[in-house]
Structures are given as structure tokens and as C-alpha cells.
Design an enzyme around this catalytic site. Structure first.
Site, PDB file in Angstrom:
ATOM      1  N   TYR A 186      36.777  34.729  37.046  1.00 55.33           N
ATOM      2  CA  TYR A 186      35.635  34.305  37.865  1.00 55.33           C
ATOM      3  C   TYR A 186      34.364  34.551  37.067  1.00 55.33           C
ATOM      4  O   TYR A 186      34.210  35.605  36.448  1.00 55.33           O
ATOM      5  CB  TYR A 186      35.603  35.116  39.166  1.00 55.33           C
ATOM      6  CG  TYR A 186      34.433  34.796  40.072  1.00 55.33           C
ATOM      7  CD1 TYR A 186      34.334  33.557  40.696  1.00 55.33           C
ATOM      8  CD2 TYR A 186      33.439  35.744  40.315  1.00 55.33           C
ATOM      9  CE1 TYR A 186      33.263  33.268  41.546  1.00 55.33           C
ATOM     10  CE2 TYR A 186      32.370  35.463  41.166  1.00 55.33           C
ATOM     11  CZ  TYR A 186      32.275  34.231  41.769  1.00 55.33           C
ATOM     12  OH  TYR A 186      31.215  33.951  42.608  1.00 55.33           O
TER      13      TYR A 186
ATOM     14  N   ASP B 178      32.314  37.595  29.286  1.00 53.50           N
ATOM     15  CA  ASP B 178      31.679  37.857  30.572  1.00 53.50           C
ATOM     16  C   ASP B 178      32.036  39.291  30.952  1.00 53.50           C
ATOM     17  O   ASP B 178      33.133  39.573  31.415  1.00 53.50           O
ATOM     18  CB  ASP B 178      32.177  36.852  31.623  1.00 53.50           C
ATOM     19  CG  ASP B 178      31.496  37.063  32.970  1.00 53.50           C
ATOM     20  OD1 ASP B 178      30.837  38.117  33.143  1.00 53.50           O
ATOM     21  OD2 ASP B 178      31.622  36.186  33.841  1.00 53.50           O
TER      22      ASP B 178
ATOM     23  N   LYS C  43      25.853  43.570  37.620  1.00 59.41           N
ATOM     24  CA  LYS C  43      26.330  44.792  38.293  1.00 59.41           C
ATOM     25  C   LYS C  43      25.698  46.075  37.743  1.00 59.41           C
ATOM     26  O   LYS C  43      24.555  46.357  38.038  1.00 59.41           O
ATOM     27  CB  LYS C  43      27.857  44.831  38.268  1.00 59.41           C
ATOM     28  CG  LYS C  43      28.429  43.554  38.954  1.00 59.41           C
ATOM     29  CD  LYS C  43      29.857  43.665  39.369  1.00 59.41           C
ATOM     30  CE  LYS C  43      30.433  42.347  39.793  1.00 59.41           C
ATOM     31  NZ  LYS C  43      30.684  42.184  41.214  1.00 59.41           N
TER      32      LYS C  43
HETATM   33  N1  PMP Z   1      31.191  37.193  36.260  1.00 55.22           N
HETATM   34  C1  PMP Z   1      32.057  38.121  36.672  1.00 55.22           C
HETATM   35  C2  PMP Z   1      33.117  38.596  35.729  1.00 55.22           C
HETATM   36  C3  PMP Z   1      31.990  38.636  37.962  1.00 55.22           C
HETATM   37  O1  PMP Z   1      32.878  39.551  38.369  1.00 55.22           O
HETATM   38  C4  PMP Z   1      30.968  38.176  38.825  1.00 55.22           C
HETATM   39  C5  PMP Z   1      30.817  38.687  40.247  1.00 55.22           C
HETATM   40  N2  PMP Z   1      31.834  39.407  40.761  1.00 55.22           N
HETATM   41  C6  PMP Z   1      30.083  37.212  38.343  1.00 55.22           C
HETATM   42  C7  PMP Z   1      30.212  36.750  37.057  1.00 55.22           C
HETATM   43  C8  PMP Z   1      28.965  36.708  39.208  1.00 55.22           C
HETATM   44  O2  PMP Z   1      28.023  37.707  39.407  1.00 55.22           O
HETATM   45  P1  PMP Z   1      27.058  37.675  40.680  1.00 55.22           P
HETATM   46  O3  PMP Z   1      27.901  37.894  41.877  1.00 55.22           O
HETATM   47  O4  PMP Z   1      26.078  38.786  40.401  1.00 55.22           O
HETATM   48  O5  PMP Z   1      26.382  36.349  40.668  1.00 55.22           O
END
Ligand code: PMP
Length: 420
Positions: free
Chosen positions: A142, A237, A265
Site C-alpha cells: 500500500y 516507501d 508516520k
Molecule cells: N505508504 C505506506 C507504506 C503506508 O503504510 C501508508 C499509510 N498506512 C501510506 C503510504 C500512506 O500514508 P498516509 O496515510 O499518511 O497518507
């Protein structure tokens, strides 16, 4: 009717599904969502006065626990100076220097407001830098809710059993190529066919949005090699893993140097912050120096930057990561042998499921086990909640340890799962 039930009923009248992010709705679980009143340390308290040990931890930002006193004090002091300028200020500079001094493949960093934004901008930069359109992602990873990444994503989408989102144009989807995790051959074939069109490969190096699916280092290295050979960029990511597995995330642990990294995060200490980092010559392509437009009214908001800076400063001596690993080992010991329960763990990330087959590395092996998705997780979640433990409310979300957790908290989790 409990106060949470009452609030949920009201919320459903004025908010889609009653929540502002789908997983919060507790769909597929035995109860409606709890509404949180307050949080401190390792615990949250709901509006009905129930207190829970929290292993969701806001889905990852709170590596130091809720309302950490030093972060709180720094934020309170910062508030006295006003909370948004839309102008250059020095807190984001300090945070940028702290990070670029410690993460050797990052010379330059741009702050945004979320992980989604970070990924969206990183993809645009990669396309501009290579003059190519296609992006490779992995099934089950994701990367936020930007259109191009809502293809075989995990997380809330997996929980809702919706593989793709409505509203993503076919043309956008056509530029996203999806490869299976843990499979060198398939990825090589994809590059054989599309090598010259691929701008970048984006990967969660420790996929943590479809449960926890740790990859062989040799696989991640293979991804990096194919990128280099084909002049495609490699994007890690590390929205979940950055500043959590180590200060420099997976890249530091594996000794790898992706071209770009996306963070979120932990970098904001619980406030809305994301970031893109990379080599100077790539990052210079962002406006105002370069042709890649990227902007934000609230980007590098001074309050959020203060929370991020204070949090990351507390992570610099490495002691926190040792402590989290030792808590993680205690979790392993406490849950080892619990009947019908599998624990997957990587540092302070963990995933519980009702399944005892081998640890999966791809979504096929996970999704093929229905008991894990349906009743199995519902039972784990309910048993924990009944015993005052709040787990992430979805079978596909990972749990998070923080420095605020104690062995007693882990005992409470283990005790609640004894009686599954
Ligand atoms: N990339 C990863 C690996 C994530 O786990 C997440 C959110 N869980 C995101 C991108 C998106 O981040 P956000 O919810 O702050 O938009």
C-alpha cells in the site's frame, strides 16, 4: 446504548460510513467503533470510560507512545510562537539537517503532509527524471490513496475486499504495472517486456499493509539490481518502517541506497507530516529550482515539524530501537505456543493471525487462508478488546510496539489470547 454507539450513529448521518478513514469503522468486526476520549503512554480511554492497552498506536506514528512528555512540552512551547506561517522557518531546517546528516543516501528532503502526498510527489519526480511513465508496484503493498497506487493495494482496501478503487481512470491504471512479491522471475519478465518504459519501482521493503510479509533481502536486492540495469529509479516507501526499524529504516539495516525514499508516520511524531528524500541532483528537480511542481499550504507546518524534530532527536542514540527489539522478543516468547495463533514480527511491527502455516511472503499465500480473514481475526480482536487490549481493527493491519509499552502490557495481550 453506549456513548460510542450513540456517537457512531450520529457520525453516520454526517460523515461517509461515520469515519474519516475506512479502517476506523471496525467493519467485519463484532462491534462498532470505539470513540476515543484521550490517550497517554500505552493506553487509550474511550468516551465510556473504558481503558485499553493500545497496540494500534495511531497506525504507527507514536513510537514513543501517546502524549510523550517531551514532545508535548516542545509542541506547547511552539504554539506560543503561532502555528502556521506559510513562510520559511527554521524548525523544518533543523529536522532536514538531522535527517540528511544521519541517512547517507539522502542529501535533500521535501516535507509534505502525509505519506500519500510523499508517494504522489516521488512518482512525479521519478517520471520527470527518467522521461518515462510506467511505475511498478507489488501486489499487497500500500502506498497511500493516490490514483496510480490504488491497484492491488493492501490495508483498508484488503479489509473491504475491494481490490481496486472506483474512480481511478483506466488511463492512470494502465501506467501501473503490478508484480508479485517474493518472485525474482516474474519481476525479471516484467522488465524484459517493459524495461525502457519503467520510470520507477516502488516497494515497501518490509510490506506491512497486508499483514506483515517480510521479504528475503536477496529479493529486495534483485529489485534494486533490475532498476539499476534498466535505468529505472528505486523508491523505498518507508512510511511505516522509516525511523522505526532503525533511524534510517530498512535501507540502513540492509545497507541499501534507494534513489528516493518516502516517509510518513514517525517523522511527524503523531502530527501530519510526510517527506520525500533523495540525492541532490534528483531532488533539485522539484520547484522552485526544477520543473517538477510540488507545493503545500501547510507543508512543514511548524507545530508538526516540532513534534517530528523532538521525536526524531529522541531516536538518535539508537537505544530506543534496542528497547523495542527486546520488547518484541518478549512478545515472541509470550505468544509462542498459543494454540492456533501465528505471530509475525519485525522489530516493533507485529501481525497476529489465526493460522499456523509457514510465514507468508506474498498476498497469495495470505489470501488463500480464509480463516485468517474472517472469523479468525474477529475472534482475536474481540478477545483482546474484552480484556482491555486494543489491536488494529483489521486483519491486514499490523500492530505497533512503542517505548511506552511494558512487559505487563504484553502479558495482558497474551492473557487475553489464552482464552481464544
Ligand atoms: N505508504 C505506506 C507504506 C503506508 O503504510 C501508508 C499509510 N498506512 C501510506 C503510504 C500512506 O500514508 P498516509 O496515510 O499518511 O497518507
Amino acid at each position: 446504548m453506549s456513548r460510542s454507539e450513540d456517537l457512531y450513529e450520529r457520525a453516520q448521518r454526517v460523515v461517509p460510513g461515520g469515519v474519516h478513514s475506512p479502517v476506523r469503522a471496525f467493519r467485519g468486526l463484532d462491534s462498532g467503533p470505539i470513540f476515543v476520549e484521550s490517550a497517554a503512554g500505552a493506553r487509550i480511554t474511550d468516551v465510556d470510560g473504558n481503558s485499553y492497552v493500545d497496540f494500534c498506536m495511531a497506525f504507527g506514528p507514536l513510537i514513543l507512545g501517546h502524549a510523550h512528555p517531551e514532545v508535548r512540552a516542545a509542541v506547547a512551547t511552539a504554539l506560543d510562537r503561532g502555528w502556521s506561517y506559510g513562510a520559511a522557518e527554521s524548525v523544518s531546517l533543523e529536522l532536514a539537517e538531522l535527517i540528511t546528516n544521519r541517512v547517507d543516501f539522502v542529501d535533500s528532503i521535501r516535507f509534505v503532509n502525509s505519506g500519500t502526498e510523499a508517494v504522489m510527489s516521488a512518482l512525479r519526480l521519478a517520471r520527470a527524471a527518467t522521461g518515462r511513465d510506467k511505475i511498478v508496484k507489488f501486489a499487497g503493498c500500500y502506498h497511500g490513496h493516490t490514483d496510480a497506487m490504488l491497484i492491488k493495494a493492501g490495508s483498508g482496501l484488503a479489509g473491504l475486499a475491494v481490490p481496486d478503487s472506483a474512480g481511478v481512470p483506466q488511463g492512470v491504471a494502465a501506467d501501473t504495472l503490478v508484480a508479485p512479491l517474493d518472485d525474482e522471475t516474474k519481476l525479471t519478465e516484467l522488465f524484459d517486456h517493459h524495461g525502457r518504459e519503467i520510470a520507477a519501482v516502488i516497494i515497501e521493503p518490509v510490506p506491512a499493509n497486508h499483514g506483515l510479509l517480510p521479504q528475503r533481502t536477496t529479493f529486495v536486492q534483485h529489485v534494486a539490481n533490475l532498476c539499476r540495469e534498466n535505468h529505472a529509479l528505486l523508491i523505498f516507501d518507508e512510511v511505516i518502517t522509516g525511523f522505526r526499524l532503525a533511524f534510517g529504516g530498512y535501507a540502513q539495516l540492509a545497507g541499501m541506497h534507494p534513489d528516493l525514499v518516502t516517509w510518513g508516520k514517525v517523522i511527524g511524531g503523531g502530527f501530519p507530516v510526510g517527506a520525500i528524500g533523495g540525492r541532490r541532483e534528483l531532488m533539485e528537480q522539484f520547484a522552485p529550482d526544477g520543473p517538477v511542481y510540488q507545493a503545500g499550504t501547510l507543508s512543514a507546518n511548524p507545530i508538526a515539524m516540532t513534534a517530528g524534530l523532538t521525536t526524531l532527536q529522541l531516536l538518535t542514540d539508537g537505544e530506543v530501537f534496542d528497547r523495542l527489539e527486546s520488547l518484541g522478543r518478549y512478545l515472541d516468547e509470550s505468544l509462542r505456543g498459543a494454540p492456533g495463533l501465528r505471530l509475525q514480527r519485525c522489530g516493533s511491527l507485529f501481525w497476529l493471525s489465526r493460522d499456523t502455516t509457514d510465514a507468508p511472503a506474498t498476498i497469495r499465500s495470505t489470501a488463500a487462508i480464509p480463516s485468517n480473514v474472517g472469523n479468525g481475526f474477529r475472534r482475536i480482536f474481540s478477545a483482546a478488546l474484552r480484556n482491555g487490549v486494543y489491536l488494529p481493527p483489521s486483519p491486514f493491519e499490523v500492530g505497533f510496539l512503542s517505548t511506552a509499552h511494558s512487559r505487563d502490557d504484553i502479558d495482558q495481550l497474551a492473557g487475553s489470547l489464552d482464552r481464544l
